[in-house]
Design a protein around this motif. Structure first.
Motif: not given
Length: 1506
Positions: A655-663, A1396-1403, A693-704
């Motif tokens: 779907g296009p940007t802002g269509s609700g895919k992430s939702s 959404s990620g696309g909407e943020r990039q347009l802003v 879409q915006n990856p969340w990673l822990e403050h830890a090693t890549i392996r962890d």
């Protein structure tokens, strides 16, 4: 002089005392044994009692039982085996005493002494029973009733010796004393707990270690009564600085996992009970003991004042024996207070620690279940707004402490009224009806206090709101500091934060004014009541104000001062805690996700069910994002959705940007409110994995991060397969530490593509049967995307797993997919199996969201070249892991050692104002002088009555001073001059205190303001690398815990320390002046005080510092959790995070716990020494035969000296501990700074950079840190004016680093960058960054409206903003959020998670175009925008920015193929640089294009070249 009277009986009537003494001596021990026998019978035959009786007994006794019991602790230790020798010794001692008393009984029969016969017979029988009981019911803990029984015998034997009416022979008394003492001592060696609550409890002989729990669970009675079990850590602190490994862990009864488990059990049984009720129930035993022990002080606390009255009455009569007797009674009373305070402190601390821990865990637990509010916007002034990070941190570090503090000081609220009543009754006994005037004055003070109290509550509420707002602003500033530096907006944001701080401080000023008035009223009230009472006593009743009457009254007024001063403070504190409790309850009442969406509440099914039966999808479901009711925006709706994804297959969502895919994925996870229908998914047993879409990673090693608590653990074969499938092998080879490289907060040290692929690897590695992927292909280049589709989504790793993929690359993924859903503005346009789609419809879907995947002719590929560059590596290639470095990024938090530096003290003094401290010291001297003058004056006044006033008084004859009252008439004749002088002294003291309080608040306010602003400005100026290696939670800890200490406790600690020093010196000098012979004893006592102080100071200092630095990880982790809450819940990791939180809170609580054990150890010893000091000085004064006036002064000053001695070490240590907060702030005042924002001598012209200027890079070398390898190596190139440059290269090749170097986010190690003739290293950073615009792949949004995000500096009109939004196609994408009202679009509420990620990039693009700079850097700025919209954006860029230099870092080669030139980077070096046509003739760029799905387009360019 009349005899002293107590309750209508002359207390020196020895006949009456002897008679009642005999009765008590005979029957009290027997009564204790009778009680023991009753207890034994009840405990033995309790099982025969009716159930109703047993239930009633349990109900009645439940408040007096421990809330956490042995059954709640796992594991428990082995039962303690009591030495048979100990039991035999107790039996023999009891039998010896029984036999001895039996002999006395026989003897009394012969001498026919009936009273002694009864006493002997009862003693023999009771001791016999005690001995038999020890054998029959072998005690494993101290037999407290038998110890009480022995103590009674011991006490009566001692009294029998010393009282003048002794009836028993002294040898018999001595024998009883010895036998009872030995029995008590042996009984006290038994352990306090028969079964220890753990197997690793430290003993008094062990060297302290973190592997053992605190020793209080394994002590005997004598170690407990003296707190000697704490001495090992004091000894260790004398030899070294205490570290983490040197401090005992929390005892099991304090461990947060155990106490919160009980909380959950209780709340499950009583769901309607409030949190406050639970806290009262869970601490009922401690609170009961607290109140009981405090009542002892409330009643017995007046014994010293009564004893003072009796001593001063006895001296004129020459009755020295009576004076000695009352001095000894005072000594015993003080010793009892010391022991009472030891017990009370431990129980109140347990109550406090448990309450605070329960609140911490409850808030954290609620956060794990609460509806995610990251996408919701709070309106200013909204009372019911959702708690964000700033407020939650304040709830933990402010409100939780405020509530817990009330439990610590719970008893004071009950004891203060009792003290007040007892003191007033006693005062009436001393002054008669004149005391009623004092009562009236107290009532007037309470009436005046009421409106101030109500206003104070209002101020408190508003102050907390202001603090929340300030913390939110600070948090937003720190979380987005890199973006703000990109745009040169950090100073604007700093000013905004300062404004929030000033608002907070303005409420604090109002609070200070109210507190000053209240404190002044209650501080002066004792002097005022004394003045009014003395006036009535002398003028109205016409009675002489003797020394005895005056000093007893003053002592009582001083005792009145404490409850009078404390009660309003306690009342206000209780109201403040009530406000805090309301804030916590409000947070706990916030909406939670559905039960099925949280593994903390979802029912767990068997894990062996057939996967085919586990449906994943929706049943006629409609969803809606929650928006504030005051908002004008329309709530985004998703649905209706009514389909089930095929099990074990790959499904696509387009779907296009802002269509609700992430939702849609959020709805599947239960993160969006479902207003109808239902969701089909099972998140228990870790069956779901998620990649955002915006990856969340822990403050830890890549392996962890990849393993992420998976049940597989580290399965090397599976791990390497996932690493290769996710194209991470080459990335890991680039890092010296390989997969052991530590990731910074938010993954800031990785590129966008690396973050996306590590998050993808985490989902693939997990044991989840359902994997939800939100456009992971957007952040990677096309070659890597092809690799992921072919080697990950089509591999054995995904076979049999339900994969739901949101993507804009429909054509790329279609061949490996089974099911397709297409969305548009929240509605489903098409859905179903791909094979059922008509070719025409399928083609429309692909064209709407993507371009077709052009199949390549493999035979046309150059010989030996793989189809995808990510396939160059052999299967299961091994990468380096820690080959050169340990991969550590975040540095351990620094901890100062030794004393706080002079510089730290001077920093605070300068911040508060040197003159403020000079005047504070002068006022302190003045107040001490007035207090001493007041006592001397009262002594002179009293002696004037007793001696027939003569100016040459005992004390005055020794010095040649003409006092103002030397010529006063005898007070019997005219008391008015005496009253007037006392009034003037009282008034001088009152105004001195008023100015002193006011000055203190002013100095504290100035210090708070200066240190906060200095800290904030330093952090704003800090380089980006500082934020890479320093967790945001650690910085936030400075702005919460440390700034709160500076705001509140520090000034009081500093003044208390100065006050203690002055009290100590002044009282010591006064005592030596009156009783010079006390000097040797005083020096000995001082030596004892000093000897005890060093180990305490060293240990407490180290423990407090350890506590400070251990707070940061707990709250840094909380910040990280809130940002990644959706991921944590998706993976079903709530229990893991709650358990981790337990450990972190246990860690910092262990330091606090041991600190207070050490504090109690010192306090008990100082209290005992203080008791000795008061007793010794009184005895010395009596021995020297000084008159009653001087004796009164000595006794009062001895009390002040003892209190000052006790308090001085404690407040000096507390001052040093509080200054640790200043020390931690000062530490951040020394961090390195970026280059100046503006260099006045090198300011660029207003037109710079012009549209005709070049961008020249010469021999550029970039390193992120001196000890790290170069990321860019010897780059040299020239960009012509208005040129459009595309920068391409594999993930991690240095593209983003090049962009950062143009903004000097990273300073060049070598080389230079010249823009329009200016070397950018020579100008200020603000001048540079406001003239260059970057649109990065990570978009920062701030709480506010769309307009404040586009134009935070308010430099453009609304029309300009709307025009830019239209040209950047932002209007068309967001119009549905405001019902197609374009003007309302600017007021659309925005927060970090609301788009959404696309909407943020347009802003972000609109923000960049609005700035109109001549150099624009696009760092993968359209990676999350669909292809069709991306083409429109590129057209806008070419049109709107035609005169500007545009540098675009892109993954889609098609995006930049029509640019003027292409810069190809490889491993930090320029591989190629030229026009697209030239580069397509052959080389690295050509090979990248050959593998691209857009090769037909590139081929046409090649053909054109040919």
């Amino acid at each position: 002089m009349p005899e002293p009277v107590l309750l209508g009986r002359n207390i020196l009537d020895f006949g009456w005392m002897a008679k009642h003494f005999s009765y008590a001596e005979n029957f009290l021990p027997a009564l204790v044994i009778l009680l023991t026998l009753s207890y034994d019978c009840l405990s033995t035959f309790s099982s025969f009692l009716p159930k109703v009786a047993r239930r009633a007994f349990r109900t009645l006794t439940s408040p007096f039982r421990n809330f956490v019991t042995l059954q709640d602790v796992d594991p428990i230790g082995e039962p303690v085996s009591v030495s048979t020798l100990t039991l035999r010794a107790l039996f023999i001692l009891g039998m010896l005493q029984s036999a001895g008393w039996l002999g006395c009984f026989v003897y009394s029969v012969f001498i026919q002494d009936t009273q002694f016969l009864i006493k002997s017979l009862l003693a023999s029988i009771t001791w016999g029973y005690a001995s038999v009981r020890i054998i029959v019911k072998r005690p494993s803990t101290p037999p407290y009733l038998l110890i009480l029984f022995s103590c009674i015998h011991l006490t009566f034997a001692l009294l029998d010796i010393f009282l003048p009416f002794k009836r028993t022979s002294i040898p018999l008394d001595i024998a009883v004393i010895v036998a009872a003492s030995v029995f008590i001592w042996v009984a006290g060696t038994l352990p306090l707990q028969s079964t220890p609550p753990g197997a690793s409890i430290a003993s008094a002989k062990d060297i302290p270690s973190v592997n053992q729990t605190s020793p209080e669970d394994g002590v005997n009675l004598w170690q407990w009564l003296t707190f000697s079990f704490i001495e090992p850590i004091l000894s260790l602190a004398q030899t070294k600085t205490l570290n983490d490994e040197d401090v005992w862990s929390l005892p099991p009864f304090f461990a947060h996992k155990n106490i919160f488990k009980k909380c959950l059990d209780y709340r499950a049984r009583y769901p309607k009970h409030s949190l406050l009720r639970f806290l009262l129930v869970s601490n009922s035993l401690d609170l009961t003991l607290d109140v009981t022990l405090e009542m002892w002080s409330a009643f017995v606390g007046f014994v010293p004042a009564y004893a003072l009255k009796e001593i001063l009455n006895a001296l004129p009569r020459g009755d020295v024996d009576s004076a000695y007797f009352w001095a000894f009674i005072t000594f015993v009373a003080h010793l009892s207070f010391a022991q009472k305070d030891l017990f009370k402190q431990w129980h109140t601390r347990r109550c406090y620690e448990r309450t605070r821990g329960q609140l911490f865990c409850t808030i954290h637990y609620k956060a794990l279940k609460r509806q995610d509010v990251s996408g919701q916007v709070n309106q200013e002034g909204d009372e019911n707004k959702k708690a964000d990070l700033g407020k939650i941190v304040n709830l933990m570090q402010g409100d939780a402490y405020a509530v817990a503090q009330r439990f610590w000081e719970f008893s004071a609220l009950f004891a203060s009224p009792v003290r007040l009543v007892v003191a007033l009754v006693f005062l009436y006994n001393v002054l008669g009806w004149a005391a009623i005037s004092a009562v009236v004055l107290v009532l007037v003070a309470y009436v005046l206090n009421y409106p101030l109290a109500m206003y104070n509550i209002y101020i408190t509420r508003e102050s907390w709101k202001a603090k929340d707002t300030r913390m939110n602003t600070v948090n937003e500033l720190l979380q987005n500091i890199r973006f703000l530096k990109f745009y040169g907006w950090e100073y604007h944001w700093g000013r905004r934060t300062n404004e929030r701080r000033e608002t907070e401080l303005s409420w604090r000023v109002k609070n200070n004014i109210v507190d000053t008035l209240i404190t002044f009223i209650w501080t002066w009230l004792p002097s005022a009541t004394a003045l009014i009472s003395f006036l009535f006593y002398t003028l109205v009743e016409r009675k002489p104000l003797t020394v005895s009457t005056a000093f007893t009254a003053i002592a009582l007024f001083s005792q009145l001062q404490e409850p009078m001063t404390a009660l309003p403070g306690q009342f206000f504190a209780m109201l403040h805690a009530y406000v805090s409790m309301q804030r916590i309850e409000q947070f706990l009442d916030e909406e939670e996700i559905p039960e099925w969406a949280s593994t903390l509440s979802a029912p767990v099914f068997r894990d062996d069910r057939d996967p085919a039966q586990q449906k994943i999808g929706f049943s006629d479901a409609t969803f809606q994002w929650q928006l504030d009711s005051k908002s004008s925006s329309y709530a985004f709706k998703l649905g209706p959705l009514d389909f089930v994804f095929p099990t074990g297959k790959l499904s696509l969502i387009g779907g296009p940007t802002g269509s609700g895919k992430s939702s849609l994925l959020m709805a599947l996870l239960g993160e969006i409110r479902c207003i109808s229908g239902s969701v089909l998914i099972d998140k228990t047993n870790h069956q779901v994995a998620y990649c955002a879409q915006n990856p969340w990673l822990e403050h830890a090693t890549i392996r962890d991060n990849i393993i992420f608590g998976s049940s597989y653990g580290f399965d090397e074969e599976r791990y390497h397969a996932v690493i290769e499938a996710c194209a991470l092998v080459k990335d890991l080879e680039m890092f010296d530490a390989g997969d052991m490289t530590e990731i910074g907060e938010k993954g800031i040290t990785l590129s966008g593509g690396q973050r996306a692929r590590i998050a993808l690897a985490r989902a693939i590695y997990s044991q989840a049967r359902c994997i939800l992927l939100d456009d992971p292909l957007a952040a990677v280049d096309m070659h890597t995307a092809q690799h992921l589709v072919n080697n990950c989504f089509s591999s054995d790793l995904c076979r049999g797993r339900t994969v739901i993929l949101v993507t804009h690359h429909i054509g790329l993924c279609l061949p490996v997919s089974t099911y397709l859903v297409e969305l548009s503005q929240g509605s489903v346009i098409h859905h179903g199996p791909i094979k059922d789609f008509e070719a025409k419809v399928l083609q429309e879907v692909i064209e709407a969201d993507d371009e077709s995947f052009a199949s390549e002719d493999k035979e046309d590929l150059p010989s030996g070249q793989p189809e995808n560059e990510a396939d160059v590596l052999p299967k299961h290639s091994k990468f380096r892991s820690g080959s050169k470095t340990n991969g550590k990024l975040i540095e351990a938090e620094a901890r100062a050692e030794g004393r706080v530096s002079i510089r730290t003290y001077m920093t605070y003094i300068r911040a508060a104002g040197i003159f403020s401290w000079v005047f504070t010291f002068l006022f302190m001297l003045l107040i001490r002088g007035i207090n001493i003058l007041n006592q001397v004056y009262l002594a002179a006044w009293g002696n004037a009555y007793e001696e027939g006033y003569h100016p040459v008084w005992t004390m005055i004859t020794q010095i040649s001073v003409q006092y103002p009252w030397s010529d006063f008439p005898n007070p019997e004749e005219n008391v008015r001059p005496w009253l007037m002088v006392y009034f003037y002294i009282s008034l001088a003291g009152a105004f001195s205190v008023l100015f002193y309080i006011t000055l203190g608040y002013y100095a504290s306010l100035q210090a708070s303001r200066v240190l906060f602003f200095s800290l904030l400005n330093k952090l704003i100026r800090a380089p980006g690398r500082f934020f890479d290696v320093t967790p945001i939670g650690r910085i936030l800890n400075r702005f919460t815990t440390d700034i709160n200490t500076i705001d509140g406790a520090l000034q009081n600690s500093a003044r208390a320390c100065l006050s203690g020093i002055l009290n100590f010196v002044a009282s010591f000098l006064v005592i030596l002046w009156i009783v010079p012979r006390f000097v040797p004893f005083a020096l000995f006592i001082a030596w004892l005080y000093i000897r005890l102080a060093p180990p305490y100071i060293r240990a407490s200092r180290d423990l407090r510092r350890l506590e400070s630095i251990s707070l940061s990880p707990a709250f840094a982790g909380f910040d990280e959790l809130l940002r990644g809450l959706t991921h944590v819940r998706a993976f079903g990791m709530e229990e893991r995070y709650q358990s981790t939180f337990y450990k972190k809170v246990d860690k910092f609580q262990s330091f606090d716990h041991v600190y207070w054990l050490v504090n109690t150890w010192l306090r008990w010893r100082y209290d005992c020494l203080g008791s000795v000091v008061v007793y010794a000085t009184t005895v010395f004064a009596l021995l020297m035969g000084v008159n009653s006036g001087l004796t009164a002064i000595v006794i009062v000053q001895a009390g002040i000296f003892a209190e000052a001695s006790r308090q001085l070490v404690r407040v000096a240590a507390q001052l040093e501990l509080d200054f640790n907060s200043v020390e931690r702030v000062v530490e951040y005042l020394d961090i390195p700074e970026e280059a100046p924002a503006i260099i006045e001598d090198h300011r660029p012209p207003a037109y710079w950079p012009s549209s005709s200027g070049q961008l020249v890079v010469e021999d550029l070398v970039i390193k992120y840190a001196p000890d790290l390898p170069a990321v860019l190596r010897n780059l040299s190139f020239v960009i012509q004016p208005s040129e459009k440059i595309g920068v391409v290269g594999r993930t991690g090749s240095g593209k983003s680093t090049l962009a950062l170097s143009l903004l000097r986010m990273v300073e060049p190690t070598e080389g230079k960058i010249i823009i329009d003739g200016l070397n950018i290293s020579t100008i200020g950073l603000e001048d540079l960054r406001t003239r260059i615009t970057i649109v990065s792949q990570d978009v920062a949004l701030f709480s506010g409206t769309l307009r404040t995000n586009l134009d935070p500096m308010e430099e453009h009109s609304a029309e300009e903003c709307l025009d830019v939004m239209s040209r950047c196609h932002l209007t068309s994408v967001l119009n549905h959020k405001t019902g197609n009202d374009e003007k309302a679009l600017l007021d659309l509420p925005i927060s970090q998670g609301s788009l959404s990620g696309g909407e943020r990039q347009l802003v972000a693009l609109a923000r960049a175009v609005l700035r109109r700079t001549n150099i624009i850097i696009m760092d993968e700025a359209t990676s999350q925008i669909d292809i069709e919209l991306d083409e429109k954006i590129q057209k806008t860029i070419r049109e709107e920015l035609s005169s500007a230099i545009v540098i675009t870092i892109a993954h889609r080669l098609k995006t930049v193929v029509d640019y003027d030139r292409i810069l190809v980077l490889d491993d930090g070096q320029i591989a190629e640089f030229g026009t697209p046509k030239d580069l397509l003739k052959g080389g690295l760029f050509y090979e990248m294009c050959r593998r691209s799905p857009d090769w037909p387009l590139f081929a046409s360019i090649v053909d054109g070249v040919a």
